[in-house]
Design a protein around this motif. Sequence first.
Motif, PDB file in Angstrom:
ATOM      1  N   ALA A  40     -55.831 -15.272 -35.411  1.00 42.96           N
ATOM      2  CA  ALA A  40     -56.248 -14.732 -36.707  1.00 42.96           C
ATOM      3  C   ALA A  40     -57.114 -15.721 -37.481  1.00 42.96           C
ATOM      4  CB  ALA A  40     -55.024 -14.345 -37.534  1.00 42.96           C
ATOM      5  N   PHE A  41     -56.963 -17.016 -37.213  1.00 40.04           N
ATOM      6  CA  PHE A  41     -57.798 -18.033 -37.855  1.00 40.04           C
ATOM      7  C   PHE A  41     -59.114 -18.246 -37.103  1.00 40.04           C
ATOM      8  CE2 PHE A  41     -53.528 -19.107 -39.251  1.00 40.04           C
ATOM      9  CZ  PHE A  41     -53.687 -19.544 -40.540  1.00 40.04           C
ATOM     10  N   GLY A  42     -59.212 -17.670 -35.894  1.00 44.22           N
ATOM     11  CA  GLY A  42     -60.367 -17.928 -35.046  1.00 44.22           C
ATOM     12  C   GLY A  42     -60.097 -18.958 -33.970  1.00 44.22           C
ATOM     13  N   GLY A  43     -58.813 -19.251 -33.747  1.00 45.41           N
ATOM     14  CA  GLY A  43     -58.443 -20.246 -32.753  1.00 45.41           C
ATOM     15  C   GLY A  43     -58.127 -19.631 -31.409  1.00 45.41           C
ATOM     16  N   HIS A  44     -57.620 -20.477 -30.515  1.00 46.66           N
ATOM     17  CA  HIS A  44     -57.322 -20.055 -29.146  1.00 46.66           C
ATOM     18  C   HIS A  44     -55.814 -19.957 -28.973  1.00 46.66           C
ATOM     19  CE1 HIS A  44     -58.093 -19.714 -24.796  1.00 46.66           C
ATOM     20  NE2 HIS A  44     -56.942 -20.363 -24.662  1.00 46.66           N
ATOM     21  N   GLY A  45     -55.334 -18.824 -28.494  1.00 47.50           N
ATOM     22  CA  GLY A  45     -53.900 -18.611 -28.314  1.00 47.50           C
ATOM     23  C   GLY A  45     -53.531 -18.365 -26.869  1.00 47.50           C
ATOM     24  N   GLU A  46     -52.377 -18.864 -26.470  1.00 50.77           N
ATOM     25  CA  GLU A  46     -51.852 -18.678 -25.118  1.00 50.77           C
ATOM     26  C   GLU A  46     -50.351 -18.434 -25.205  1.00 50.77           C
ATOM     27  OE1 GLU A  46     -53.293 -18.863 -22.032  1.00 50.77           O
ATOM     28  OE2 GLU A  46     -55.297 -19.668 -22.487  1.00 50.77           O
ATOM     29  N   VAL A  47     -49.816 -17.719 -24.220  1.00 49.98           N
ATOM     30  CA  VAL A  47     -48.372 -17.532 -24.079  1.00 49.98           C
ATOM     31  C   VAL A  47     -47.976 -17.974 -22.682  1.00 49.98           C
ATOM     32  CG1 VAL A  47     -46.462 -15.884 -24.037  1.00 49.98           C
ATOM     33  CG2 VAL A  47     -48.283 -15.635 -25.740  1.00 49.98           C
ATOM     34  N   TYR A  52     -53.230 -24.937 -20.954  1.00 57.58           N
ATOM     35  CA  TYR A  52     -53.787 -26.134 -21.607  1.00 57.58           C
ATOM     36  C   TYR A  52     -55.269 -26.283 -21.278  1.00 57.58           C
ATOM     37  CZ  TYR A  52     -55.273 -30.959 -21.987  1.00 57.58           C
ATOM     38  OH  TYR A  52     -56.008 -32.079 -22.253  1.00 57.58           O
ATOM     39  N   GLN A  53     -55.632 -26.090 -20.036  1.00 55.24           N
ATOM     40  CA  GLN A  53     -57.033 -26.255 -19.641  1.00 55.24           C
ATOM     41  C   GLN A  53     -57.932 -25.276 -20.391  1.00 55.24           C
ATOM     42  OE1 GLN A  53     -56.422 -25.712 -15.425  1.00 55.24           O
ATOM     43  NE2 GLN A  53     -56.362 -27.919 -15.018  1.00 55.24           N
ATOM     44  N   ARG A  54     -57.483 -24.038 -20.539  1.00 54.45           N
ATOM     45  CA  ARG A  54     -58.281 -23.058 -21.287  1.00 54.45           C
ATOM     46  C   ARG A  54     -58.343 -23.423 -22.769  1.00 54.45           C
ATOM     47  NH1 ARG A  54     -55.547 -19.545 -17.582  1.00 54.45           N
ATOM     48  NH2 ARG A  54     -53.880 -19.178 -19.103  1.00 54.45           N
ATOM     49  N   ALA A  55     -57.211 -23.876 -23.304  1.00 58.12           N
ATOM     50  CA  ALA A  55     -57.176 -24.250 -24.717  1.00 58.12           C
ATOM     51  C   ALA A  55     -58.135 -25.407 -24.990  1.00 58.12           C
ATOM     52  CB  ALA A  55     -55.754 -24.631 -25.119  1.00 58.12           C
ATOM     53  N   ARG A  56     -58.113 -26.402 -24.130  1.00 63.32           N
ATOM     54  CA  ARG A  56     -58.996 -27.550 -24.344  1.00 63.32           C
ATOM     55  C   ARG A  56     -60.458 -27.153 -24.182  1.00 63.32           C
ATOM     56  NH1 ARG A  56     -59.314 -33.510 -21.457  1.00 63.32           N
ATOM     57  NH2 ARG A  56     -60.403 -34.481 -23.211  1.00 63.32           N
ATOM     58  N   ALA A  57     -60.734 -26.334 -23.198  1.00 61.14           N
ATOM     59  CA  ALA A  57     -62.116 -25.911 -22.956  1.00 61.14           C
ATOM     60  C   ALA A  57     -62.669 -25.078 -24.111  1.00 61.14           C
ATOM     61  CB  ALA A  57     -62.197 -25.115 -21.656  1.00 61.14           C
ATOM     62  N   SER A  58     -61.784 -24.425 -24.868  1.00 57.12           N
ATOM     63  CA  SER A  58     -62.245 -23.583 -25.989  1.00 57.12           C
ATOM     64  C   SER A  58     -62.885 -24.410 -27.089  1.00 57.12           C
ATOM     65  CB  SER A  58     -61.080 -22.776 -26.553  1.00 57.12           C
ATOM     66  OG  SER A  58     -60.229 -23.598 -27.363  1.00 57.12           O
ATOM     67  N   GLY A  59     -62.476 -25.673 -27.221  1.00 61.97           N
ATOM     68  CA  GLY A  59     -63.004 -26.521 -28.279  1.00 61.97           C
ATOM     69  C   GLY A  59     -62.535 -26.144 -29.661  1.00 61.97           C
ATOM     70  N   ARG A  60     -61.526 -25.270 -29.730  1.00 63.11           N
ATOM     71  CA  ARG A  60     -61.012 -24.815 -31.024  1.00 63.11           C
ATOM     72  C   ARG A  60     -59.553 -25.221 -31.178  1.00 63.11           C
ATOM     73  NH1 ARG A  60     -61.561 -18.663 -30.347  1.00 63.11           N
ATOM     74  NH2 ARG A  60     -61.597 -19.202 -28.133  1.00 63.11           N
ATOM     75  N   PRO A  61     -59.043 -25.250 -32.419  1.00 62.18           N
ATOM     76  CA  PRO A  61     -57.600 -25.421 -32.581  1.00 62.18           C
ATOM     77  C   PRO A  61     -56.865 -24.358 -31.770  1.00 62.18           C
ATOM     78  CG  PRO A  61     -58.703 -25.600 -34.696  1.00 62.18           C
ATOM     79  CD  PRO A  61     -59.738 -25.122 -33.725  1.00 62.18           C
ATOM     80  N   ALA A  62     -55.783 -24.765 -31.126  1.00 65.01           N
ATOM     81  CA  ALA A  62     -55.116 -23.848 -30.209  1.00 65.01           C
ATOM     82  C   ALA A  62     -53.615 -23.911 -30.381  1.00 65.01           C
ATOM     83  CB  ALA A  62     -55.491 -24.184 -28.763  1.00 65.01           C
TER      84      ALA A  62
END
Length: 559
Positions: A504-511, A522-532
């Motif tokens: 909702a903030f424009g960040g990257h979410g994972e479950v 983690y790899q996808r979160a880091r690659a996004s370059g956004r708060p995750a």
Amino acid sequence: MDGTKVAGRTGGQLLADALVAQGVTHAFHVPGESFLDLLDGLYNVQNRIELTTCRFEAGAVHMAEAHGKLTGNPGVAIVTRGPGACHASIGVHVAMQDSTPLVLIVGQIPFAETDRDTFQEVDYRRMFSPLAKWVTQIDDARRVPELMARAFDVARSGRPGPVVVAISEEMQKQVVEVQDIGPAPTLPAFPAPHAIPRLLELLDGAKQPVLVLGGTGWSDEGKAAIRDFALAHDLPVAVGFRRLGLFDGTSPNFAGDLGVGSDPGLVARVKESDLVIAVGTRLGEATSQGYTLFPEGQTSPIVQVHPDPAEIGRVFRPLLGITADLNGFAVALKAAAPAKPRPWGEWTRRVRAGREASVAAPDYEGPLNFARALQALEKELPEDTIFTVDAGNFATWPQRFMSVREKQEFLGPTNGAMGYSVPSGIGAAITYRGRQVISFVGDGGFLMTGQEIATAFQSEVAPIVIVVNNGQYGTIRMYQERHYPGRVSGTMLKNPDFSRFVEAFGGHGEVVTATDELVPAYQRARASGRPAVIEVRMSPEQITNRQTVTQIRAAATKA
């Protein structure tokens, strides 16, 4: 003083310039009308001080406290009067118990209205006196340089800690002609001439020694010196509660951490030790396992080194106390004690073997073995990663199963403050832009200060928050089951989808629900370059990394 005439400045500008004079580079705040003139002063020095606007005062102080922990220089937080100061008080308590240098500036009512119970009036000397090293109030702009310099001196000196400075409203508008005051060129305390020879004499007579590291203010040079000394003398090394960043966890002589959730085998080995060299640690309640490591009221086999003499022997009476700056002590100790054969090699290997056995991941039931997932994640992380943790049982998982390496940092609240990890992680990311920050937090703690993720977006940093979600206040549930098995009351939680929260903030979410999902997430979160946010959904049955709810109930019922 060189006699040069100084231009008139408002109290607000003097305060901003005082921060510059003390070498402040970052300040964290929630704005309030009680310090508008200070904000105006900070506008003039925005090329010198990065001002971070936060969403909640507790979050702002946690960010400042993280800055203080990481740099050794006082973190600075600014909050408004009354409710703002009350919200900030938790961060002051963290800084006090964690020995972190911090200066909290609190806007104050007009001093002409004192003692009328005016809007948002609080006597901050009375409010903060049990929580801070020193509390003062500036009502005369001419004293701004003097009192601000004193505030930073107190925050840095001896056992570092928090100082609270209240700034009255009228004072900030006064125009006066005074000079700025910088830090005092104070040399740190060096060990007394006979201190290190006496320590080495005690060490020569030992058969089962242990080195325990703790405290704050360690420099890279100091940590390297104490590491070299420990390796040269084959000493097993433990760290105090939430001080995992002080020693390389992959070292062949690292023994583990003393604190909440410690390996019982390590605790037993420390009790067996015939000489504990405690450097920097206060040997407080958590590190000393509820003050049970040594008998109270008698001399114990301890050499305690601390910059504040009041902390030496405060609970346990040592064989030798050494008042000294930790880094100066470490460098002097290394220089005075070249490597030589030691008779306790088997003891050190036995202590290390206990650590290796403790970090071996058990076969937990279900699709998610969080221990194995964390150990796989550890291999993916940069060598200079900064970890933050909150309070709660979830924190014992990374503390037990991950090894914090030499160039990595580990921040956690020794006072057990929930809501610490997310803002401290953001503060760390702002302090050291470009370094990877991993913040571990429970589901309960995340919803206390998780809104500060907005500050990460505003400040353009990208920490990765790992929310360990078991749908309960897990630590309290654990104690509840131990004392009142099966009578669950007031500890269960209904949570949102944390991955969608950050989206909702424009960040990257994972479950994550299975062991092999954490590393790709983690790899996808880091690659996004956004708060995750990576939400790890844990079974509520696996209440700790050593026991299930069923096991705790069975033990409690049998007892």
